[in-house]
Design an enzyme around this catalytic site. Structure first.
Site, PDB file in Angstrom:
ATOM      1  N   LYS A  66      12.157  -9.341  -8.765  1.00 47.41           N
ATOM      2  CA  LYS A  66      12.189  -8.597  -7.428  1.00 47.41           C
ATOM      3  C   LYS A  66      13.886  -9.841  -7.128  1.00 47.41           C
ATOM      4  O   LYS A  66      14.507  -9.326  -6.073  1.00 47.41           O
ATOM      5  CB  LYS A  66      10.866  -9.330  -6.923  1.00 47.41           C
ATOM      6  CG  LYS A  66       9.553  -8.227  -7.332  1.00 47.41           C
ATOM      7  CD  LYS A  66       8.436  -8.715  -6.927  1.00 47.41           C
ATOM      8  CE  LYS A  66       7.747  -7.823  -7.024  1.00 47.41           C
ATOM      9  NZ  LYS A  66       6.310  -8.972  -7.158  1.00 47.41           N
ATOM     10  N   GLN A 122       2.068 -11.925  -4.432  1.00 51.42           N
ATOM     11  CA  GLN A 122       1.937 -11.233  -5.763  1.00 51.42           C
ATOM     12  C   GLN A 122       0.868 -11.414  -6.332  1.00 51.42           C
ATOM     13  O   GLN A 122       0.140 -13.105  -6.068  1.00 51.42           O
ATOM     14  CB  GLN A 122       3.107 -12.330  -6.582  1.00 51.42           C
ATOM     15  CG  GLN A 122       3.319 -11.725  -8.132  1.00 51.42           C
ATOM     16  CD  GLN A 122       3.744 -10.961  -7.486  1.00 51.42           C
ATOM     17  OE1 GLN A 122       4.651 -10.304  -7.407  1.00 51.42           O
ATOM     18  NE2 GLN A 122       3.231  -9.665  -9.702  1.00 51.42           N
ATOM     19  N   ASP A 147       5.059  -4.467   1.232  1.00 53.74           N
ATOM     20  CA  ASP A 147       4.425  -4.266   0.172  1.00 53.74           C
ATOM     21  C   ASP A 147       3.725  -2.993   1.027  1.00 53.74           C
ATOM     22  O   ASP A 147       3.107  -2.098  -0.193  1.00 53.74           O
ATOM     23  CB  ASP A 147       3.858  -4.827  -0.384  1.00 53.74           C
ATOM     24  CG  ASP A 147       4.032  -5.596  -1.729  1.00 53.74           C
ATOM     25  OD1 ASP A 147       4.693  -4.844  -2.350  1.00 53.74           O
ATOM     26  OD2 ASP A 147       3.694  -6.612  -2.565  1.00 53.74           O
TER      27      ASP A 147
END
Length: 931
Positions: free
Chosen positions: A55, A99, A124
Site C-alpha cells: 500500500k 489494518q 476501506d
C-alpha cells in the site's frame, strides 16, 4: 474456447496512471496540497507488514503522502481509539485504514475500532455508515469497499453490461460478499447471495452471468458449475500443498481455475487478478476523499447561514438586543467559513481560537478586498466606527450574500467597568455575545498582563541582584553548577553572541568577559518599562516600589499603565508568525545601560518565557455578529501611544478565507488623523497588505461641533441644534480627513451615521459636501436601528469603490531622519506649520539615532479630539506649531512614539463608574448592566 484473462495487474496499472494525473491536477489547484493516507497497524504480523508495504509503495507512486502508524502489541483498545481520533482530526489526512487483524495482547472490539474511523476518511469502506449508504444505493456519498470496487472495475473491463444480468455472489462477508451484493444490485443486476447454508449451490452458481466468489475455500467452485460464457471474479486467496514449489505450497483461488477457464467467458487469475485491484481501489478511494475535501474546503466557497433580526421600535438596549439573538455554535460557524476542525480550538459554544497552521494551508490562495473604517475627528461620545464596521459586514454578508469578515480589536476591561462601557458595536450592529466580547474573551489580555509584569519583575530583580553581588557571585548564580558543570542556556548564548564573545564553555570566559556578560548595568532612571493592569485605577499612575525591608533600600518611582498600553499588546497586533513574535519580544528595549546601550528582554533572559506566555494569545479569536457573519477579535493596542489597530494575523487569515471576491473590514482607532494614518504607515508597512477602500464615518452631531457648536458632551443639544450654516462650516473637518485618506491613494467612501434627530436636509448636505471634497461616494446609514439592512447602500458603495483604481503609497520613507518623519505627519495630516522638538525629545532623537532605531516608523501620541495638539481646537486648526515633548521607543513592536502634550496611560474611575450597574443573576447566571 478458453476464457479471456482479466489481469488485475494491467487494469490496476491503468487506474494508477489515472490517479497520478488526478493528483497532479489537485496540485495545480493548490501547490501545497497532497492527498494524505494513514495505515494504522497494531502489532507486527508478517502478512500485515507485507500488505502495508504494498500500500505504501502504491501510494508513493501515485503521489499520496502515506504514513504507517504502528502501535505495539501491548496497545489497548482505548489507545487505539485515541490514535484514530487524532487522525480523524488531522485535516492533512484524507484516508485512514485500520489494518486487520488487530494483533494485540488485549481483547479488542474490531467492530468498535473500525467504526471509530470518520466516515469521510473510511477509504476501506468498512464503517457501518458507509456500509449503510451503500446498501441504500447512495453510491456517490460513500466509500465502496476496495475489493468489491476492484471487482466492479474488472467487470467493466469485459464490456459486459451489468444491468439486467443475473449475478451470483458466493460469500457474505462484510468486506467482500455483502458489499459486492449491494454494488451489483445498484448497478441493476439481479443478485443472489449464496453461502455455506445455501441448498444446491452448484445449481445457483450455474445460473450466473456474473459470478463473484469470496467463500474462503480453495478451488471449491468447479468448472462444470459455471454457465458458459460467464464472467468469473475470484476473490479467494488460499494456500495448498505443492511439492514443486520451494515453499512447498502455492496460492490458489476459490475457483478451480483450470476447469473454469473452459466454461467462463472471462476469469481473473489468482494471484494477479483481484489482489492488485484491491490496492489500486484503496488508492482511488483516497484520491476521491482528497477531491471531496478540496471541493468542500475551497477558500472562498462558503455555505453560510445568516441569522434573521427581529427589529424592534424603539430600539432596545444593547444587552437586550444581544440576548434576543441566539448565536450559532461557533464550531458550525467555523465550518461555514472554511476552517477545518483541527484549525479551531473551542472556548465554549460561542468563541474559538484559530490555529496559525491555517496560514500555511491557505498561503497560495488569493486575498479578498481590504477595507478600513475610520472617522472624522470625534466628539468625546464617539461617532460609531465600531457600529458602522459591524453594520457594514452584516450588509455585505447577510444582505448582499458576499463573503465577509470583520476584524476588530479586543476591548480593555478598564473602560467596561469605568466610564465608556463595552465596545461590541451597538443597536442592531453588534458582536455577540457582548458579555463574552467585553469580559475576558479567551484570556489574551490577561496573558499580556502576565508577560508584561514578568518583564517588570525581571528588571527590578536584576538591578537589585547586580547592586548586592560581586561579578563572580553574580556570574555563578546566572550560570549555576548542574551535575558538576556549568552550562549556558540558549538565551545566554544569544547574549554572548551579541557581545561578540564566541565561547560556549562558561569556564573559558575572562574576568572582563564575565563582567560584560553578567552586568547589564541598567540606569534606574532610564527604565521605560512599566507594570500593567487591565483596570482603570488613577492611584497607580505614580507609585514607589521596593519599600519592603527585604529589598534593602532599593526603591524607585514607577507607574502602572493599563494593559492595552503595553508594548507586548502592540507586538501581538503587528506580528506575522510565532517566530516573528519571538523575535519582536526579544527586541523590546526596557532601559538603557549607564554606557548608553539599549537593554532588551533578550538581555534579561526573559524573551523565551514571554513567548511561552503568549503562545495562545497569538491565535485570533472567532466570534460572530448579530446576523451570523464571522468576526475575528484579536489584539487591542491603545490608539494614542500605540497604533490602535487589530492584528495583522487576523486580517491575513480573513483575507484568505473570504476569497478574491470577498471583503475584510477592519477598524482603525480614533479619527483618520490618528488610527488611519497609523494603519497605513505602520500596520500596512509591516503586513505588506494594500487596502482597497477607506470608509470615513461622520455624524451630523460631530460636524456641528466642528462648525462652532458647543464642545460639551451634550448629545441632545447638538443633535437638536438646527443650523445648516454651522453644519456646513463643520464639514471642513470631514473635508480634511478625506484629504488625509487620499494622501495614501485609496478611494474614500463617507458613511454618514444617522441619528433619529437628523433631518433630511442635514444628511443631504453632508453627503453632497463629502462628494464635493473628493469622496468616491457618500451614503447615509441606519445600521444602528436596522442592522445590515440599514447599511446596504454603504456596502454597495464600498463594493464599487473596491473596483476603482487605487494607487496606494506611504506618507514618508523610513530612511528619513526622525524629525523629518514627524514633520511630514504634522504638516500633511494635522495641518501644522511646523514642529518643535523640546529638549527631552531632541535628546531622544539623538539617542535613538545613535542606538540604530532611527529607521523605525512613527506612531504619534496625540489627543484624538482635535487635528491639533489642543483638544478644544475644533474644525481644521491652522497656524500652529506642534510641540513634541518626548519620544519613546517600542523597538519590539517596531515604532517610535513622539508624545504631543500629556496623556494618562491608565484611566481613572469617575464618580459613578459603570460597575454600579453590573451584576450577575444567580438563577440564570446572566450578566446584567453591561452596555
Amino acid at each position: 474456447m478458453s476464457a479471456q484473462i482479466l489481469s488485475g495487474k494491467e487494469v490496476s496499472a491503468q487506474v494508477r496512471e489515472r490517479l497520478k494525473k488526478d493528483v497532479e491536477q489537485m496540485k495545480l489547484q493548490d501547490p501545497n496540497f497532497r492527498p494524505g493516507l494513514v495505515v494504522l497497524q497494531v502489532g507486527d504480523r508478517d502478512d500485515s507488514n507485507l500488505y502495508i508495504s504494498m500500500k505504501l509503495k502504491a501510494a508513493a507512486e501515485i503521489g499520496i503522502n502515506a504514513t504507517h502508524m504502528r502501535l505495539p502489541k501491548t496497545a489497548t483498545e482505548e489507545e487505539i481509539l485515541h490514535s484514530i481520533t487524532e487522525v480523524n482530526e488531522n485535516s492533512s489526512v484524507h484516508g485512514l485504514i485500520v489494518q486487520l487483524p488487530l494483533d494485540s495482547i488485549h481483547k479488542i472490539d474490531t467492530e468498535k475500532v473500525t467504526n471509530a474511523v470518520a466516515p469521510e476518511k473510511d477509504v476501506d469502506g468498512l464503517t457501518s455508515i458507509n456500509a449503510g449508504k451503500l446498501s441504500r444505493g447512495d453510491l456517490g456519498d460513500c466509500f465502496i469497499p476496495c475489493t468489491p470496487n476492484g471487482c466492479m472495475e474488472l467487470i467493466k473491463q469485459t464490456g459486459v453490461s451489468v444491468a439486467g444480468k443475473r449475478a451470483v455472489v458466493l460469500g457474505r462477508s462484510k468486506i467482500v460478499g455483502a458489499p459486492m451484493h449491494d454494488l451489483l444490485l445498484w448497478n441493476h443486476a439481479t443478485v443472489t447471495t449464496c453461502h455455506s447454508k445455501t441448498a444446491d449451490l452448484a445449481g445457483e452458481v450455474s445460473k450466473a452471468d456474473i459470478l463473484v466468489v469470496g467463500i474462503g475455500k480453495a478451488e471449491m467452485v468447479k468448472g462444470e458449475w459455471i454457465k458458459k460464457g460467464a464472467v468469473v471474479i475470484d476473490c479467494g486467496i488460499n494456500h495448498i500443498p505443492d511439492e514443486t514449489k520451494a515453499s512447498g505450497k502455492r496460492v490458489v483461488g476459490d475457483v478451480h481455475y483450470a476447469s473454469a477457464t473452459e466454461q467462463a467467458g472471462y476469469i481473473t487469475p489468482v494471484p494477479g487478478g483481484v489482489g492488485p485491484m484491491t490496492v489500486a481501489m484503496l488508492m482511488a478511494n483516497t484520491v476521491l476523499s482528497a477531491k471531496r475535501f478540496l471541493e468542500t474546503h475551497q477558500p472562498g466557497k462558503w455555505n453560510i447561514s445568516y441569522t434573521k433580526l427581529n427589529l424592534q421600535k424603539p430600539v432596545p438596549s444593547d444587552i437586550v438586543i444581544s440576548r434576543s439573538c441566539v448565536p450559532k455554535p461557533v464550531d458550525r460557524l467555523a465550518k461555514e467559513v472554511g476552517l477545518l476542525s483541527d484549525e479551531v480550538e473551542l472556548y465554549g459554544k460561542t468563541k474559538a481560537k484559530v490555529q496559525l497552521n491555517i496560514v500555511k494551508r491557505l498561503q497560495a490562495q488569493p486575498d479578498g478586498k481590504y477595507v478600513v473604517v475610520t472617522g472624522i475627528t470625534p466628539t468625546p461620545l464617539g461617532e460609531g466606527k465600531s457600529t458602522t464596521t459591524i453594520g457594514l459586514v452584516q450588509a455585505l454578508g447577510a444582505h448582499m450574500k458576499l463573503n465577509v469578515f470583520a476584524c476588530v480589536r479586543q476591548p480593555s476591561q478598564g473602560p467596561t467597568f469605568g466610564i465608556k462601557g463595552g465596545a461590541a458595536g451597538g443597536g442592531y450592529s453588534q458582536v455577540i455575545p457582548m458579555e463574552e466580547f467585553n469580559l475576558h474573551l479567551t484570556g489574551d489580555i490577561h496573558a499580556i498582563t502576565a508577560a508584561n509584569n514578568l518583564v517588570a519583575a525581571a528588571i527590578d530583580a536584576r538591578m537589585f541582584h547586580e547592586s548586592t553581588q560581586s561579578d563572580k557571585a553574580l556570574y555563578n548564580r546566572l550560570v549555576p553548577l548542574s551535575g558538576g558543570q556549568r552550562k549556558f542556556s540558549p538565551i545566554q548564548l544569544n547574549r554572548l553572541k551579541k557581545l561578540g564573545i564566541e565561547k560556549t564553555d562558561p569556564s573559558a570566559l575572562t574576568e572582563e568577559e564575565i563582567t560584560r556578560f553578567a552586568r547589564l548595568d541598567m540606569d534606574p532612571s532610564s527604565v521605560t518599562w512599566q507594570r500593567v493592569l487591565d483596570t482603570n485605577d488613577r492611584f497607580l499612575r505614580k507609585i514607589t516600589i521596593g519599600q519592603s525591608p527585604t529589598e534593602k533600600g532599593y526603591t524607585r518611582e514607577a507607574q502602572f499603565d493599563i494593559t492595552v498600553a503595553s508594548e507586548i499588546m502592540a507586538v501581538l497586533a503587528l506580528t506575522s508568525s510565532l517566530e516573528d513574535m519571538r523575535q519582536r519580544l526579544a527586541k523590546m528595549v526596557v532601559a538603557t545601560s549607564r554606557n548608553g546601550e539599549p537593554i532588551t528582554t533578550e538581555d534579561l533572559g526573559v524573551s523565551g518565557a514571554l513567548t511561552v506566555l503568549m503562545k495562545d494569545a497569538i491565535k485570533p479569536n472567532l466570534m460572530q455578529t448579530l446576523e451570523g457573519t464571522p468576526v475575528f477579535v484579536h489584539a487591542g493596542p491603545f490608539a494614542n501611544i500605540a497604533h490602535g489597530n487589530s492584528s495583522i494575523l487576523a486580517d491575513k487569515i480573513a483575507l484568505k478565507l473570504v476569497g478574491p471576491e470577498g471583503f475584510v473590514v477592519t477598524e482603525a482607532g480614533f479619527g483618520a488623523d490618528i488610527g488611519m494614518e497609523k494603519f497605513f504607515n505602520i500596520k500596512c508597512r509591516y503586513s505588506g497588505l494594500r487596502p482597497h477602500v477607506v470608509v470615513l464615518v461622520a455624524t451630523v452631531r460631530a460636524l456641528k461641533m466642528h462648525g462652532g457648536g458647543p464642545t460639551v458632551n451634550l448629545q441632545d443639544f447638538l443633535s437638536y441644534l438646527r443650523n445648516l450654516e454651522l453644519l456646513e462650516n463643520g464639514c471642513s473637518n470631514m473635508r480634511k480627513q478625506i484629504e488625509n485618506a487620499k494622501h495614501f491613494g485609496v478611494p474614500v467612501v463617507v458613511a454618514v451615521n444617522g441619528f433619529k434627530t437628523d433631518t433630511e436636509a442635514e444628511l443631504d448636505l453632508v453627503c453632497r459636501m463629502a462628494k464635493a471634497a473628493g469622496a468616491f461616494d457618500a451614503v447615509r446609514c441606519s445600521h444602528w436601528a436596522e442592522g445590515g439592512a440599514g447599511a446596504v447602500a454603504l456596502g454597495q458603495a464600498v463594493q464599487r469603490a473596491s473596483e476603482a483604481p487605487s494607487n496606494f503609497k506611504f506618507l514618508y520613507d523610513l530612511e528619513l531622519p526622525i524629525a523629518d518623519k514627524i514633520r511630514i505627519i504634522a504638516q500633511k495630516i494635522y495641518g501644522a506649520d511646523d514642529i518643535e522638538l523640546l529638549p527631552e525629545a531632541q535628546h531622544k532623537v539623538e539617542l535613538y539615532t545613535k542606538q540604530g532605531f532611527g529607521g523605525l516608523p512613527i506612531c504619534m501620541a496625540k489627543t484624538h479630539l482635535s487635528l491639533s495638539h489642543e483638544a478644544d481646537k475644533k474644525g481644521v486648526p491652522t497656524g500652529f506649531i506642534l510641540p513634541i515633548r518626548d519620544i519613546r521607543a517600542s523597538v519590539g513592536a517596531g515604532f517610535l512614539f513622539p508624545l504631543v502634550g500629556t496623556m494618562p496611560t491608565i484611566p481613572g474611575l469617575p464618580t459613578r463608574p459603570c460597575f454600579y450597574d453590573i451584576d450577575l443573576d444567580p438563577e440564570t447566571e446572566q450578566v446584567n448592566g453591561l452596555f
